[in-house]
Design a protein around this motif. Structure first.
Motif, PDB file in Angstrom:
ATOM      1  N   PRO A 144       0.795  -1.236   0.000  1.00  0.00           N
ATOM      2  CA  PRO A 144       0.000   0.000   0.000  1.00  0.00           C
ATOM      3  C   PRO A 144       0.825   1.282   0.000  1.00  0.00           C
ATOM      4  CG  PRO A 144      -1.034  -1.619   1.427  1.00  0.00           C
ATOM      5  CD  PRO A 144       0.279  -2.206   0.998  1.00  0.00           C
ATOM      6  N   TRP A 145       1.840   1.387   0.835  1.00  0.00           N
ATOM      7  CA  TRP A 145       2.566   2.656   0.882  1.00  0.00           C
ATOM      8  C   TRP A 145       3.336   2.915  -0.410  1.00  0.00           C
ATOM      9  CZ3 TRP A 145       7.753   3.642   0.347  1.00  0.00           C
ATOM     10  CH2 TRP A 145       8.652   2.592   0.537  1.00  0.00           C
ATOM     11  N   ILE A 146       3.787   1.837  -1.059  1.00  0.00           N
ATOM     12  CA  ILE A 146       4.489   1.992  -2.336  1.00  0.00           C
ATOM     13  C   ILE A 146       3.509   2.433  -3.425  1.00  0.00           C
ATOM     14  CG2 ILE A 146       5.685   0.722  -4.164  1.00  0.00           C
ATOM     15  CD1 ILE A 146       7.065  -0.910  -1.946  1.00  0.00           C
ATOM     16  N   ALA A 147       2.318   1.840  -3.457  1.00  0.00           N
ATOM     17  CA  ALA A 147       1.299   2.260  -4.430  1.00  0.00           C
ATOM     18  C   ALA A 147       0.913   3.712  -4.225  1.00  0.00           C
ATOM     19  CB  ALA A 147       0.076   1.360  -4.316  1.00  0.00           C
ATOM     20  N   GLU A 148       0.782   4.122  -2.969  1.00  0.00           N
ATOM     21  CA  GLU A 148       0.417   5.512  -2.688  1.00  0.00           C
ATOM     22  C   GLU A 148       1.528   6.466  -3.114  1.00  0.00           C
ATOM     23  OE1 GLU A 148      -0.420   5.327   1.453  1.00  0.00           O
ATOM     24  OE2 GLU A 148      -2.260   4.144   1.171  1.00  0.00           O
ATOM     25  N   GLN A 149       2.758   6.080  -2.874  1.00  0.00           N
ATOM     26  CA  GLN A 149       3.873   6.911  -3.321  1.00  0.00           C
ATOM     27  C   GLN A 149       3.908   7.008  -4.847  1.00  0.00           C
ATOM     28  OE1 GLN A 149       8.243   5.683  -3.251  1.00  0.00           O
ATOM     29  NE2 GLN A 149       8.169   7.157  -1.559  1.00  0.00           N
ATOM     30  N   GLY A 150       3.639   5.872  -5.529  1.00  0.00           N
ATOM     31  CA  GLY A 150       3.592   5.898  -6.991  1.00  0.00           C
ATOM     32  C   GLY A 150       2.546   6.868  -7.502  1.00  0.00           C
ATOM     33  N   GLY A 151       1.392   6.918  -6.836  1.00  0.00           N
ATOM     34  CA  GLY A 151       0.359   7.875  -7.223  1.00  0.00           C
ATOM     35  C   GLY A 151       0.820   9.305  -7.030  1.00  0.00           C
ATOM     36  N   ARG A 152       1.531   9.570  -5.943  1.00  0.00           N
ATOM     37  CA  ARG A 152       2.035  10.933  -5.720  1.00  0.00           C
ATOM     38  C   ARG A 152       3.068  11.315  -6.773  1.00  0.00           C
ATOM     39  NH1 ARG A 152       1.580   9.079  -0.305  1.00  0.00           N
ATOM     40  NH2 ARG A 152       3.791   8.550  -0.133  1.00  0.00           N
ATOM     41  N   LEU A 153       3.905  10.364  -7.147  1.00  0.00           N
ATOM     42  CA  LEU A 153       4.885  10.649  -8.194  1.00  0.00           C
ATOM     43  C   LEU A 153       4.199  10.983  -9.517  1.00  0.00           C
ATOM     44  CD1 LEU A 153       7.445   7.856  -7.313  1.00  0.00           C
ATOM     45  CD2 LEU A 153       8.029  10.275  -7.518  1.00  0.00           C
ATOM     46  N   ARG A 154       3.191  10.200  -9.880  1.00  0.00           N
ATOM     47  CA  ARG A 154       2.477  10.490 -11.129  1.00  0.00           C
ATOM     48  C   ARG A 154       1.809  11.850 -11.074  1.00  0.00           C
ATOM     49  NH1 ARG A 154       1.807   4.881 -10.788  1.00  0.00           N
ATOM     50  NH2 ARG A 154      -0.083   5.076  -9.515  1.00  0.00           N
ATOM     51  N   ASP A 155       1.184  12.158  -9.946  1.00  0.00           N
ATOM     52  CA  ASP A 155       0.544  13.468  -9.818  1.00  0.00           C
ATOM     53  C   ASP A 155       1.573  14.593  -9.900  1.00  0.00           C
ATOM     54  OD1 ASP A 155      -1.891  12.236  -9.515  1.00  0.00           O
ATOM     55  OD2 ASP A 155      -1.949  12.441  -7.328  1.00  0.00           O
ATOM     56  N   PHE A 156       2.711  14.387  -9.265  1.00  0.00           N
ATOM     57  CA  PHE A 156       3.748  15.420  -9.213  1.00  0.00           C
ATOM     58  C   PHE A 156       4.285  15.738 -10.596  1.00  0.00           C
ATOM     59  CE2 PHE A 156       8.229  16.708  -8.504  1.00  0.00           C
ATOM     60  CZ  PHE A 156       8.028  17.813  -7.683  1.00  0.00           C
ATOM     61  N   PHE A 157       4.553  14.691 -11.384  1.00  0.00           N
ATOM     62  CA  PHE A 157       5.149  14.913 -12.699  1.00  0.00           C
ATOM     63  C   PHE A 157       4.112  15.128 -13.796  1.00  0.00           C
ATOM     64  CE2 PHE A 157       8.802  12.971 -10.588  1.00  0.00           C
ATOM     65  CZ  PHE A 157       9.803  13.821 -11.006  1.00  0.00           C
ATOM     66  N   GLU A 158       3.081  14.324 -13.815  1.00  0.00           N
ATOM     67  CA  GLU A 158       2.146  14.376 -14.932  1.00  0.00           C
ATOM     68  C   GLU A 158       1.014  15.352 -14.687  1.00  0.00           C
ATOM     69  OE1 GLU A 158       1.071  10.313 -15.481  1.00  0.00           O
ATOM     70  OE2 GLU A 158       3.101   9.733 -16.076  1.00  0.00           O
ATOM     71  N   GLY A 159       0.531  15.412 -13.450  1.00  0.00           N
ATOM     72  CA  GLY A 159      -0.580  16.305 -13.158  1.00  0.00           C
ATOM     73  C   GLY A 159      -0.240  17.761 -13.398  1.00  0.00           C
ATOM     74  N   ASP A 160       1.013  18.150 -13.092  1.00  0.00           N
ATOM     75  CA  ASP A 160       1.446  19.527 -13.289  1.00  0.00           C
ATOM     76  C   ASP A 160       2.236  19.724 -14.576  1.00  0.00           C
ATOM     77  OD1 ASP A 160       0.276  20.239 -10.906  1.00  0.00           O
ATOM     78  OD2 ASP A 160       2.095  19.955  -9.728  1.00  0.00           O
ATOM     79  N   GLY A 161       2.314  18.668 -15.388  1.00  0.00           N
ATOM     80  CA  GLY A 161       2.992  18.797 -16.679  1.00  0.00           C
ATOM     81  C   GLY A 161       4.501  18.873 -16.597  1.00  0.00           C
ATOM     82  N   ARG A 162       5.100  18.522 -15.452  1.00  0.00           N
ATOM     83  CA  ARG A 162       6.557  18.559 -15.363  1.00  0.00           C
ATOM     84  C   ARG A 162       7.155  17.541 -16.320  1.00  0.00           C
ATOM     85  NH1 ARG A 162       4.845  19.295  -9.945  1.00  0.00           N
ATOM     86  NH2 ARG A 162       5.856  21.044  -8.871  1.00  0.00           N
ATOM     87  N   LEU A 163       8.174  17.961 -17.024  1.00  0.00           N
ATOM     88  CA  LEU A 163       8.927  17.126 -17.967  1.00  0.00           C
ATOM     89  C   LEU A 163       8.124  16.690 -19.176  1.00  0.00           C
ATOM     90  CD1 LEU A 163      11.034  14.833 -15.639  1.00  0.00           C
ATOM     91  CD2 LEU A 163      11.524  17.141 -16.413  1.00  0.00           C
ATOM     92  N   GLY A 164       6.917  17.203 -19.346  1.00  0.00           N
ATOM     93  CA  GLY A 164       6.144  16.897 -20.542  1.00  0.00           C
ATOM     94  C   GLY A 164       5.661  15.467 -20.567  1.00  0.00           C
ATOM     95  N   ALA A 165       5.575  14.903 -21.766  1.00  0.00           N
ATOM     96  CA  ALA A 165       4.927  13.606 -21.943  1.00  0.00           C
ATOM     97  C   ALA A 165       5.687  12.466 -21.301  1.00  0.00           C
ATOM     98  CB  ALA A 165       4.751  13.309 -23.441  1.00  0.00           C
ATOM     99  N   GLY A 166       6.961  12.651 -21.006  1.00  0.00           N
ATOM    100  CA  GLY A 166       7.742  11.570 -20.430  1.00  0.00           C
ATOM    101  C   GLY A 166       7.354  11.224 -19.011  1.00  0.00           C
ATOM    102  N   GLY A 167       6.751  12.172 -18.330  1.00  0.00           N
ATOM    103  CA  GLY A 167       6.297  11.909 -16.982  1.00  0.00           C
ATOM    104  C   GLY A 167       7.410  11.503 -16.061  1.00  0.00           C
ATOM    105  N   ALA A 168       7.098  10.586 -15.179  1.00  0.00           N
ATOM    106  CA  ALA A 168       8.006  10.234 -14.092  1.00  0.00           C
ATOM    107  C   ALA A 168       9.091   9.257 -14.503  1.00  0.00           C
ATOM    108  CB  ALA A 168       7.208   9.652 -12.931  1.00  0.00           C
ATOM    109  N   GLY A 169       9.124   8.855 -15.755  1.00  0.00           N
ATOM    110  CA  GLY A 169      10.160   7.910 -16.150  1.00  0.00           C
ATOM    111  C   GLY A 169      10.073   6.651 -15.333  1.00  0.00           C
ATOM    112  N   GLY A 170      11.184   6.222 -14.736  1.00  0.00           N
ATOM    113  CA  GLY A 170      11.186   5.001 -13.946  1.00  0.00           C
ATOM    114  C   GLY A 170      10.754   5.189 -12.515  1.00  0.00           C
ATOM    115  N   ALA A 171      10.647   6.427 -12.036  1.00  0.00           N
ATOM    116  CA  ALA A 171      10.394   6.656 -10.617  1.00  0.00           C
ATOM    117  C   ALA A 171       8.957   6.305 -10.261  1.00  0.00           C
ATOM    118  CB  ALA A 171      10.680   8.111 -10.259  1.00  0.00           C
ATOM    119  N   GLY A 172       8.812   5.236  -9.498  1.00  0.00           N
ATOM    120  CA  GLY A 172       7.496   4.868  -9.005  1.00  0.00           C
ATOM    121  C   GLY A 172       6.571   4.239 -10.013  1.00  0.00           C
ATOM    122  N   ARG A 173       7.093   3.825 -11.156  1.00  0.00           N
ATOM    123  CA  ARG A 173       6.235   3.280 -12.187  1.00  0.00           C
ATOM    124  C   ARG A 173       6.512   1.799 -12.382  1.00  0.00           C
ATOM    125  NH1 ARG A 173       5.565   7.424 -17.072  1.00  0.00           N
ATOM    126  NH2 ARG A 173       3.546   6.447 -17.027  1.00  0.00           N
TER     127      ARG A 173
END
Length: 255
Positions: A144-173
Motif C-alpha cells: 500500500p505505501w508503495i502504491a500511494e507513493q507511486g500515485g504521488r509521483l504520477r501526480d507530481f510529474f504528470e498532473g502539473d505537466g513537469r517534464l512533458g509527456a515523459g512523466g516520471a520515467g522510472g520513478a514509481g512506475r
C-alpha cells in the motif's frame, strides 16, 4: 530519450550508492530460462551503468564485459569495478564481435534502445543458441505505501505537466507504463522474482532522486518532492527505516 538516458552521467555516484542490487534468485532464474550456467558463459551486460548487475554476473563466474555509453557512468564503473572489462557503446551499435557471446543482459536498460537497431545487433553478437535477458527492478505496487507513493509521483510529474509527456520515467512506475518487449525475436519466457531490502529512509529518498525524471527536474524541484515525502513516510516509519519490496520482471529469449 538520449537526454534522459545521459542525465545519469552527472549523478553516477548517487546512482551507484543508492540504486538497489538484485537477488541471487534472479540469476538462478536466468540460468534456468537460458538453460546454461552463468559460470564460464561469455556475457555482455549492455547499458551497464555503474556496474550493479555486471558485478553480480561476474561474481557468478561469468566471463562478462560491460558496455556503457555515458562518460560519468563509465568513470564510476571503472572506479568501482577496476577488474571488469568495460567498452564504450550502446545497444543500438554494439562494439562487440559477431557470434561471440552466450548471453546479452539488459538490466534496467532496454527501454533506452531503439529495437529496430538493438534487436538485429543482439542477433549479430549472440552465438547460435545464445540468449537475450531483459529485466526491470520495480517497487512492488501491491504494497500500500508503495502504491500511494507511486500515485504521488504520477501526480507530481504528470498532473502539473513537469517534464512533458515523459512523466516520471522510472520513478514509481511499473514496467507496463513505459516498456515493451521487442518484436523480431522468438517468444520470450518471463519470470517474476520478488525480493526486499531494508534501508534508511534517507537512502530511499536518495534512490528516488537518482531517477532520470528528478535528475532532469533539478535540485529545487527534487527537494520539493522529497521533503514532503520524508514527512509522510516518517509518520509510517518513525524509526527512519524503510522496507522496500521489489519485483524483478525478467524476460528471456533464445536466438
Amino acid at each position: 530519450m538520449t537526454t534522459r538516458a545521459r542525465s545519469f552521467d552527472a549523478a553516477a555516484a548517487l546512482y551507484q550508492a543508492h540504486r538497489p542490487a538484485y537477488p541471487a534468485a534472479l540469476f538462478d532464474a536466468v540460468e534456468e530460462l537460458t538453460g546454461r550456467p552463468l559460470a564460464g558463459s561469455r556475457v555482455a551486460d549492455i547499458g551497464a551503468g555503474t556496474g550493479i548487475a555486471t558485478e553480480l554476473l561476474h561474481a557468478r563466474g561469468a566471463e562478462v564485459v560491460a558496455v556503457e555509453p555515458g562518460d560519468g557512468m563509465a568513470a564510476e564503473f571503472r572506479r568501482s569495478h577496476p577488474g571488469i572489462p568495460l567498452v564504450r557503446g550502446d545497444g543500438d551499435r554494439l562494439p562487440l564481435a559477431g557470434g561471440a557471446f552466450d548471453l546479452l543482459t539488459y538490466a534496467q536498460a532496454w527501454h533506452w534502445t531503439d529495437p529496430a537497431r538493438s534487436v538485429p545487433e543482439a542477433r549479430r553478437v549472440l552465438r547460435p543458441g545464445g540468449a537475450l535477458a531483459i529485466w526491470w527492478n520495480d517497487l512492488d505496487p501491491a504494497v500500500p505505501w508503495i502504491a500511494e507513493q507511486g500515485g504521488r509521483l504520477r501526480d507530481f510529474f504528470e498532473g502539473d505537466g513537469r517534464l512533458g509527456a515523459g512523466g516520471a520515467g522510472g520513478a514509481g512506475r511499473t514496467g507496463a507504463d513505459f516498456r515493451t518487449l521487442p518484436q523480431g525475436l522468438d517468444g520470450f519466457t518471463t519470470r517474476s522474482v520478488p525480493w526486499s531490502r531494508r534501508i534508511r529512509l534517507e537512502d530511499h529518498l536518495a534512490n528516488l532522486a537518482s531517477h532520470s525524471a528528478f535528475l532532469l527536474l533539478g535540485e529545487a524541484g527534487t527537494r520539493e518532492f522529497t521533503d514532503a515525502e520524508r514527512e509522510r513516510l516518517l509518520a509510517l516509519f518513525p524509526d527512519g527505516s524503510v522496507e522496500e519490496r521489489y519485483v524483478v520482471g525478467l524476460s528471456v529469449a533464445r536466438v
